[in-house]
Enzyme design. Structure first.
Site, PDB file in Angstrom:
ATOM      1  N   LYS A 242       0.839  -1.192   0.000  1.00  0.00           N
ATOM      2  CA  LYS A 242       0.000   0.000   0.000  1.00  0.00           C
ATOM      3  C   LYS A 242       0.881   1.251   0.000  1.00  0.00           C
ATOM      4  O   LYS A 242       2.017   1.228   0.488  1.00  0.00           O
ATOM      5  CB  LYS A 242      -0.858   0.042   1.279  1.00  0.00           C
ATOM      6  CG  LYS A 242      -1.914  -1.036   1.405  1.00  0.00           C
ATOM      7  CD  LYS A 242      -2.632  -0.889   2.742  1.00  0.00           C
ATOM      8  CE  LYS A 242      -3.667  -1.971   2.960  1.00  0.00           C
ATOM      9  NZ  LYS A 242      -4.865  -1.770   2.114  1.00  0.00           N
ATOM     10  N   ARG A 316      -9.891 -11.736   2.735  1.00  0.00           N
ATOM     11  CA  ARG A 316     -10.809 -12.790   2.274  1.00  0.00           C
ATOM     12  C   ARG A 316     -10.146 -14.166   2.324  1.00  0.00           C
ATOM     13  O   ARG A 316     -10.824 -15.184   2.430  1.00  0.00           O
ATOM     14  CB  ARG A 316     -11.296 -12.459   0.866  1.00  0.00           C
ATOM     15  CG  ARG A 316     -10.232 -12.446  -0.204  1.00  0.00           C
ATOM     16  CD  ARG A 316     -10.648 -11.685  -1.435  1.00  0.00           C
ATOM     17  NE  ARG A 316     -10.732 -10.252  -1.185  1.00  0.00           N
ATOM     18  CZ  ARG A 316     -11.097  -9.335  -2.087  1.00  0.00           C
ATOM     19  NH1 ARG A 316     -11.427  -9.729  -3.308  1.00  0.00           N
ATOM     20  NH2 ARG A 316     -11.143  -8.066  -1.770  1.00  0.00           N
TER      21      ARG A 316
END
Length: 465
Positions: A242, A316
């Site tokens: 990020k 996830r």
């Protein structure tokens, strides 16, 4: 942590300042009945009866005074209508004239929440105690406040002090308070049994090793309820790193785990007749020589092969293994909380958890519960045609859809692959953070959706009070 049980007490006619609540329906008549000196004083304090305004009215004796405050609807007090009063009034005892606080007691309590773990100057205002004749509601309001404060604290604590072992300790502390059992899987057993959780967290320092934390509580004869929480204690994005601006708040990426634990605490405190199974997948998505890579293919606990399209879609992955484990016990309901996608925040903003559900009636009940307790949810569709976006040329599924479309939906569709087809399932993509302060709701970690789901469970399992 604030002792909320000291802030909401039974009214036994002990000394206290009266709070007169006014709404638009009775403001004019009440003002007309006041002496001219009182009306002049209220005008000087710029009290015009608009919701959120308040003023002090001196009494005849030294130290005697009362409060007048304007609310939206005196007959239906919302949870936050007393929060500003609780933040700003002096230390002391207070009681409402004519009405029982009900849900508004929750806001009174949360307005006195403080996160001061790292502050040298921990001076705080003295307690503002609310007296109530609604004695039967006191414990429920205090328990809601404690669970909300637990979520806020866990999210506010920085990642260096809220890693996987700290999450484990938080679960153990709650379990001990209610006689629940805790089992933790880590190391080689995690790699064998929960390979996606292991893969996401294996690059972290040894002290922050990944793990699956499971709590069990309740009578095995009762309906089985599974709560699953995403516990990514810090998310660098992995090798798909990020930018620094995107990492700034990633201490909150374990917010789903905090919500699940807070809800578990509420369930056990209320003694809901369920067999509770809490699962928290705890890991740090770190960068290292052994970090999982874009293009890797992971084998999941379910047996599905997962191609890694993006290492920053790690939440996830850990949830997939945890949901599989939850489903193996054949629960009657599965609920997961996760700070899963920025796409959900773009769609519905910071205040509304995006709700996904494979049962229309259950979804409607969850939405209604959220509106009832002023903890709203917003349903987004599990649109099956978008599952094509998760196709892989070399594996059963890709963890990240291409093209940037429908990010929250494709993430939910990924999770759906790990939930048994015949099991009712709720997925909450929550922000777990408040970017700006409101009365009773300071900037920082926040429980968003937890009270809504607790109300749903109260109704579902027959303990509605």
């Amino acid at each position: 942590m604030t002792d909320f049980s000291d802030l909401l007490k039974a009214d036994n006619q002990q000394p206290g300042h009266m709070i007169q609540l006014l709404d638009a329906q009775d403001h004019d008549a009440w003002m007309a009945a006041q002496p001219s000196a009182v009306r002049s004083m209220l005008t000087a304090q710029k009290f015009h009866g608009k919701p959120g305004e308040q003023a002090i009215i001196p009494g005849e004796k030294d130290g005697a005074w009362s409060v007048v405050a304007a609310v939206q609807d005196k007959a239906k007090l919302g949870p936050w209508c007393l929060a500003r009063l609780s933040e700003t009034l002096p230390e002391g005892h207070y009681r409402l004239a004519e009405v029982v606080p009900g849900a508004a007691a929750f806001g009174w309590l949360m307005a006195q929440y403080r996160f001061d773990r790292y502050r040298q100057d921990q001076a705080a205002p003295g307690p503002r105690v609310l007296l109530t004749s609604g004695v039967a509601q006191i414990d429920a309001m205090v328990q809601l406040a404690r669970a909300t404060a637990l979520v806020r604290d866990m999210v506010n604590i920085p990642a260096a002090d809220m890693g996987p072992p700290d999450l484990e300790q938080a679960v153990e502390a709650v379990a001990q308070a209610f006689g629940a059992s805790v089992t933790t899987t880590r190391g080689d057993a995690l790699e064998r049994g929960f390979p996606m959780i292991h893969a996401v967290g294996k690059a972290a320092d040894r002290g922050f090793a990944p793990r699956l934390i499971e709590l069990e509580w309740g009578d095995p004869a009762h309906p089985r309820l599974a709560l699953v929480g995403k516990g990514i204690c810090f998310d660098s994005g992995g090798l798909d790193i990020k930018p620094s601006s995107g990492m700034r708040l990633m201490k909150k990426d374990m917010g789903g785990a905090a919500h699940a634990l807070g809800l578990a605490q509420l369930i056990m405190a209320a003694r809901l007749p369920v067999r509770l199974h809490l699962l928290i997948a705890a890991a740090e998505n770190a960068i290292g020589a052994n970090a999982f890579r874009p293009g890797d293919i992971l084998r999941s606990r379910k047996g599905l092969s997962v191609e890694i399209g993006n290492t920053d879609a790690e939440g996830r992955l850990v949830l997939g293994d945890a949901l599989t484990r939850a489903g193996e016990a054949r629960p009657g309901l599965v609920i997961d909380f996760a700070t899963l996608t920025g796409a959900a925040r773009v769609a519905v903003g910071p205040d509304l958890p995006a709700l996904f559900c494979n049962d229309d009636d259950l979804a409607a009940q969850a939405m209604a519960a959220g509106m009832e307790v002023d903890d709203p949810l917003w349903r987004l569709p599990l649109w099956d045609p978008y599952a094509d976006m998760l196709k892989s040329d070399v594996a059963d599924i890709n963890n990240a859809g291409e093209g940037g479309f429908a990010g929250a939906i494709t993430a939910a569709l990924f999770l759906k692959r790990f939930v048994p087809d015949d099991t009712p399932w709720l997925h909450l993509d929550t922000f777990a953070w408040r970017p700006a302060s409101k009365p009773g709701r300071p900037k920082g970690g926040e429980a968003l959706g937890m009270r809504a789901i607790f109300r749903l469970l109260q109704r579902r399992y027959g303990k509605d009070h």
